[in-house]
Design an enzyme around this catalytic site. Structure first.
Site, mmCIF file in Angstrom:
data_model
loop_
_atom_site.group_PDB
_atom_site.id
_atom_site.type_symbol
_atom_site.label_atom_id
_atom_site.label_comp_id
_atom_site.label_asym_id
_atom_site.label_seq_id
_atom_site.Cartn_x
_atom_site.Cartn_y
_atom_site.Cartn_z
ATOM 1 N N SER A 104 0.819 -1.213 0.000
ATOM 2 C CA SER A 104 0.000 0.000 0.000
ATOM 3 C C SER A 104 0.859 1.272 0.000
ATOM 4 C CB SER A 104 -0.962 -0.052 1.183
ATOM 5 O OG SER A 104 -1.921 0.949 1.071
ATOM 6 N N ASP A 246 -1.034 1.356 -4.484
ATOM 7 C CA ASP A 246 -1.976 0.316 -4.924
ATOM 8 C C ASP A 246 -3.349 0.911 -5.243
ATOM 9 O OD1 ASP A 246 -2.532 0.731 -2.165
ATOM 10 O OD2 ASP A 246 -3.461 -1.246 -2.006
ATOM 11 N N ASP A 248 -5.882 2.366 -3.882
ATOM 12 C CA ASP A 248 -7.186 2.269 -3.220
ATOM 13 C C ASP A 248 -7.572 3.608 -2.601
ATOM 14 O OD1 ASP A 248 -5.205 1.980 -1.293
ATOM 15 O OD2 ASP A 248 -6.214 0.395 -0.172
#
Ligand code: MG
Length: 464
Positions: A104, A246, A248
């Site tokens: 992340s 990533d 998100d």
């Protein structure tokens, strides 16, 4: 540096805490877990894998594939792929589960694994316990039968096309937005251009090489977005978007070149979804929204403006998602730039976040700064205090006692609510620290709340 194992998966520094053995054993544990959850006698289904752009990604991929094949599964590899893309594709390709290779927003020497259920959500807490039991006790069920590996490089198109179906593409196209992006050399660089081109945006971007060499601290907080703010001003763009590696989480920079803060990413998305949903349904049915306890009060204000019902869950994406499913929420998320829109994914998704915000701008014909200005703004301050893990609960108990005359919520740590603000005190699951967050209408007031809590914490524990 120790390995961080939590409900969101496992993370560590590559070849330090995250060794080849750890990765291999987690892959075998997950393969075993998936076979067991499919029931006896069933053929082990294919497991999807995708990764962010970290330089160690290829190395981790090889070990993960070997581990999954050893447990009898076949593997579908979608290559570089954002977390929300993998979540969607897991359902779409009817796979038995997925492993996302990512750390992340952590620095580039980190990597990790996130584990996905066949329905495109992360493993539940109970499932993680089960996975860890297999991992810790090496209860691997290896299979003599070896599956194969299929590479699907263009799989993300199906995901992006689903997003395009969820918004008013023509309205966004007509607005001809100029959008600038900071991919931080992460997976956004691979996936985002297709979406924005289909939305008729003129795009320009920085940090566009998907080589995992992060140009700055990859967490999309305002202090890390200086470069994007300058770029928005120089290119006279309508909006700037930044995604974490990533993809998100989503951060937004206004047309004035100001980072509006990740709390506002979710606030704008919620406001837009509630306003457009209101037109679609009778007002008698209350829309449900779910955010975590640490998310801004802006969401309460927006929900009362539209007569929607707000639910608050414990912190953590899985907790928000569980609550969203339970109450049937139309939208939800976390104040760290995590927009969750169940029509696409039950997980944080920067792509639907971008599409919704562009739709909001197009339909309202307003600039980002005007949209932000239309909601009362609050100030959030955060701090953390070192505290041995075994002292965290006693500290929280003491804080609860000290503020027993105030409104207290103990769903997750202790949240104290006042008419003009709140403070939230929680123990970290991964580090020996206590995190304190406070929100108020002024920065000074938020700092004052932080100071009061800190005073109590240190007074009762002598922890400094
Ligand atoms: Mg992320």
């Amino acid at each position: 540096m120790s390995l961080k194992i939590g409900v969101s998966g496992v993370r560590g520094i590559i070849n330090d805490s995250l060794t080849e053995e750890v990765i291999s054993n987690f892959a075998k544990a997950y393969g075993t877990f998936v076979s067991a959850s499919m029931g006896p006698g069933l053929e082990p289904g294919p497991i999807l894998i995708g990764r962010d752009t970290r330089t160690s990604g290829k190395f981790v991929r090889g070990i993960v594939i070997d581990g999954l094949l050893a447990t009898g599964h076949s593997v579908i590899d979608v290559g570089f792929a954002p977390t929300p893309t993998v979540l969607f594709l897991t359902k779409h390709l009817k796979s038995a589960g997925a492993i996302i290779i990512t750390a992340s927003h952590n620095p580039e020497q980190w990597n990790g694994l996130k584990f996905v259920r066949p329905d495109g959500t992360f493993l539940t807490k109970e499932e993680v316990f089960c996975l860890l039991d297999i991992y810790n006790n090496k209860k691997f069920k290896l299979s003599g039968k070896k599956g194969g590996v299929t590479e699907k490089k263009d799989a993300s198109k199906a995901y992006l096309d689903a997003i395009l179906k969820a918004v008013d593409v023509q309205a966004i196209k007509n607005a001809r937005f100029k959008v600038v992006l900071d991919y931080c050399n992460g997976t956004g660089a691979v996936t985002t251009p297709y979406l924005l081109e289909k939305l008729g945006c003129e795009i320009a971007a920085i940090n566009t090489s998907p080589d995992g060499k992060f140009a700055h601290n990859p967490e999309p907080t305002p202090k890390n977005l200086e470069q994007l703010c300058v770029f928005v001003r120089e290119s006279k763009a309508d909006i700037g978007f930044a995604q974490d590696p990533d993809a998100d989480r989503l951060a937004v920079v206004s047309e004035k070149g100001i980072a509006i803060g990740e709390e506002n990413t979710l606030a704008l998305a919620v406001k837009h979804v509630l306003s457009k949903s209101e037109k679609l349904k009778a007002k008698s049915e209350k829309f449900k929204v779910v955010v975590n306890l640490s998310t801004s009060r802006m969401i309460d204000d927006i929900c009362s403006e539209f007569g929607a019902q707000l639910f608050r869950s414990a912190v953590g994406e899985t907790n928000v998602v569980d609550k969203m499913r339970e109450v049937g929420a139309v939208i939800g998320g976390e104040g760290n730039g995590g927009v969750i829109y169940p029509a696409i994914n039950f997980g944080r998704d920067s792509f639907i976040g971008m599409a919704l915000l562009l739709e909001y701008m197009a339909r309202s014909k307003k600039k980002v700064s005007d949209l932000v200005g239309s909601t009362k703004q609050y100030y959030i301050e955060k701090t953390k205090i070192d505290c041995p893990q075994d002292k965290i609960n006693p500290v929280l108990e003491d804080v609860k006692k000290a503020f027993s005359n105030d409104k207290i919520n103990t769903t997750d740590g202790v949240k104290i609510e006042w008419p003009d603000g709140w403070a939230h005190i929680r123990g970290s699951n991964t580090e020996p620290v206590i995190r304190i967050m406070a929100e108020a209408l002024t920065k000074e007031q938020a700092l004052e709340y932080i100071g009061r809590i800190k005073g109590e914490v240190t007074k009762v524990t002598n922890v400094t």
